[in-house]
Design a protein around this motif. Structure first.
Motif, PDB file in Angstrom:
ATOM      1  N   ALA A 270       0.826  -1.013   0.078  1.00 35.16           N
ATOM      2  CA  ALA A 270      -0.095  -0.061  -0.077  1.00 35.16           C
ATOM      3  C   ALA A 270       0.755   1.243  -0.033  1.00 35.16           C
ATOM      4  N   LEU A 271       2.011   1.243   0.839  1.00 41.18           N
ATOM      5  CA  LEU A 271       2.751   2.392   0.894  1.00 41.18           C
ATOM      6  C   LEU A 271       3.477   3.116  -0.309  1.00 41.18           C
ATOM      7  N   LYS A 272       4.062   1.661  -0.799  1.00 46.16           N
ATOM      8  CA  LYS A 272       4.880   1.840  -1.983  1.00 46.16           C
ATOM      9  C   LYS A 272       4.062   2.287  -3.228  1.00 46.16           C
ATOM     10  N   TYR A 273       2.967   1.873  -3.058  1.00 46.83           N
ATOM     11  CA  TYR A 273       2.189   2.460  -4.218  1.00 46.83           C
ATOM     12  C   TYR A 273       1.694   4.048  -4.149  1.00 46.83           C
ATOM     13  N   VAL A 274       1.925   4.541  -2.816  1.00 44.21           N
ATOM     14  CA  VAL A 274       1.547   5.980  -2.805  1.00 44.21           C
ATOM     15  C   VAL A 274       2.984   6.503  -3.069  1.00 44.21           C
ATOM     16  N   LYS A 303      13.253  -0.244  -4.249  1.00 42.62           N
ATOM     17  CA  LYS A 303      12.617   0.243  -5.476  1.00 42.62           C
ATOM     18  C   LYS A 303      11.179   0.489  -5.311  1.00 42.62           C
ATOM     19  N   LEU A 304      10.666   1.244  -6.244  1.00 45.02           N
ATOM     20  CA  LEU A 304       9.262   1.555  -5.965  1.00 45.02           C
ATOM     21  C   LEU A 304       8.667   1.355  -7.402  1.00 45.02           C
ATOM     22  N   PRO A 305       7.311   0.791  -7.437  1.00 46.46           N
ATOM     23  CA  PRO A 305       6.634   0.316  -8.712  1.00 46.46           C
ATOM     24  C   PRO A 305       6.519   1.388  -9.868  1.00 46.46           C
ATOM     25  N   ASP A 306       6.882   0.863 -10.930  1.00 42.02           N
ATOM     26  CA  ASP A 306       6.499   1.735 -12.096  1.00 42.02           C
ATOM     27  C   ASP A 306       4.892   1.812 -12.475  1.00 42.02           C
ATOM     28  N   ALA A 307       4.768   2.475 -13.641  1.00 37.96           N
ATOM     29  CA  ALA A 307       3.387   2.705 -13.884  1.00 37.96           C
ATOM     30  C   ALA A 307       2.900   1.317 -14.321  1.00 37.96           C
ATOM     31  N   ALA A 308       3.368   0.532 -14.982  1.00 35.69           N
ATOM     32  CA  ALA A 308       2.774  -0.834 -15.289  1.00 35.69           C
ATOM     33  C   ALA A 308       2.477  -1.487 -14.128  1.00 35.69           C
ATOM     34  N   GLN A 309       3.315  -1.552 -13.064  1.00 33.36           N
ATOM     35  CA  GLN A 309       3.382  -2.210 -11.739  1.00 33.36           C
ATOM     36  C   GLN A 309       2.061  -1.599 -11.160  1.00 33.36           C
ATOM     37  N   ARG A 310       2.060  -0.306 -10.987  1.00 38.62           N
ATOM     38  CA  ARG A 310       1.229   0.251 -10.072  1.00 38.62           C
ATOM     39  C   ARG A 310      -0.258  -0.156 -10.857  1.00 38.62           C
TER      40      ARG A 310
END
Length: 320
Positions: A270-274, A303-310
């Motif tokens: 949840a937090l990494k999405y934000v 690392k943080l998720p990219d647009a496709a991962q989000r």
């Protein structure tokens, strides 16, 4: 980061016992989660947390902050010790921004006392709020906040639009006089987005605080682009949708693709999405549980998720 190695070692040992990192629901960690947790614990001891710039300044603040609604409001002999641990480990793991309010019971007094008792007050970026309708009442509340929290007050926010038009001039004056460093406004409901958008467009604010999450990503449509365009720092509340994400994920294993962005728990999911939205300056989840605090803070590393991962993350949550 003094003392972080022992703190992080304790974090992983507890996580293995409690299984919190698996899903926040008592599930045992899968092998890939345990391996990633051990790797991230080791790296967090030597790598700096992700930091974001306050727009228009050279000041950087850690992307993981800490809220206080429901966590610091009341103290008992047992909760006081836990909250001291939470405060110490928050700072040891790289946190600085603490967000509170006079409306959160005794949170301001408790935070101030604990921060001084644990010798971390000078390391904190302190944010609080006002929620009065008259100038004198606002100044009285501000003085009470200083008495409780100590100085400096880095960020003063108008809470949920209360007295907004009357009190904005008071906040501007406090900033001009150097009594506060930054000023802003807050709300926590998606239904307030129209008014937030209007205020962001018409007032020269430094910070804005609103709700944003993988379950409720509406802020991506208007508020986050507007904050980027106007150079406004963003604090995110309700990243867990008041805990509803843990109800939705209870009994569910974290998807293995989460390891691609260094995520080993649903809280971090949840937090990494934000935090993946670069307009977000900091997320401010509240907790009185040291184990949950450690888990939250790991979202600010790696690392943080990219647009496709989000997009995939939203689909995962929607399918639960």
């Amino acid at each position: 980061m003094s003392g972080s190695d022992s703190i992080l070692d304790k974090s992983i040992s507890r996580r293995r016992v409690l299984g919190y990192g698996a899903a926040g629901a008592g599930l045992a960690m899968l092998p890939w989660q345990a391996a990633l947790a051990a790797k991230m614990d080791a790296e967090a001891g030597s790598k700096a947390m992700i930091k974001r710039a306050i727009p228009g300044t050279d000041e950087m603040i850690p992307a993981m902050g800490m809220g206080s609604s429901g966590s610091y409001e009341r103290l008992s002999s047992s909760s006081a010790e836990e909250l001291r641990t939470v405060m110490k480990e928050f700072v040891a793991m790289g946190g600085t921004l603490v967000d509170t309010s006079p409306s959160y019971g005794n949170a301001e007094t408790n935070i101030g006392e604990i921060a001084r008792d644990t010798d971390v007050r000078d390391q904190l970026f302190m944010a609080t709020k006002v929620r009065k309708t008259s100038r004198e009442a606002t100044l009285d509340q501000f003085r009470s906040s200083i008495d409780a929290l100590g100085e400096p007050i880095d960020l003063l926010q108008i809470h949920n639009f209360i007295g907004l038009e009357n009190q904005w001039a008071t906040l501007k004056q406090l900033k001009e006089e150097g009594r506060v460093r930054y000023i802003g406004i807050t709300h926590y409901l998606t239904s307030a987005f129209d008014e937030l958008e209007h205020q962001m467009a018409t007032k020269e604010m430094d910070f804005v605080q609103f709700n944003y999450s993988v379950m409720t990503p509406d802020a991506e449509e208007r508020l986050l682009p507007m904050a980027a365009d106007h150079g406004i720092a963003v604090l995110v509340n309700r990243a867990f949708n008041d805990g509803r994400i843990f109800g939705a994920t209870k009994g569910k294993q974290l998807p293995e693709y989460a390891k691609d962005f260094d995520c080993f728990s649903w809280a971090q999911f949840a937090l990494k999405y934000v935090l993946a939205n670069e307009t977000v300056t900091a997320a401010i989840p509240a907790t009185s549980d040291p184990e949950h605090l450690r888990d939250n803070m790991h979202a600010g590393y790696g690392k943080l998720p990219d647009a496709a991962q989000r997009k995939r993350m939203r689909e995962t949550i929607a399918s639960l």
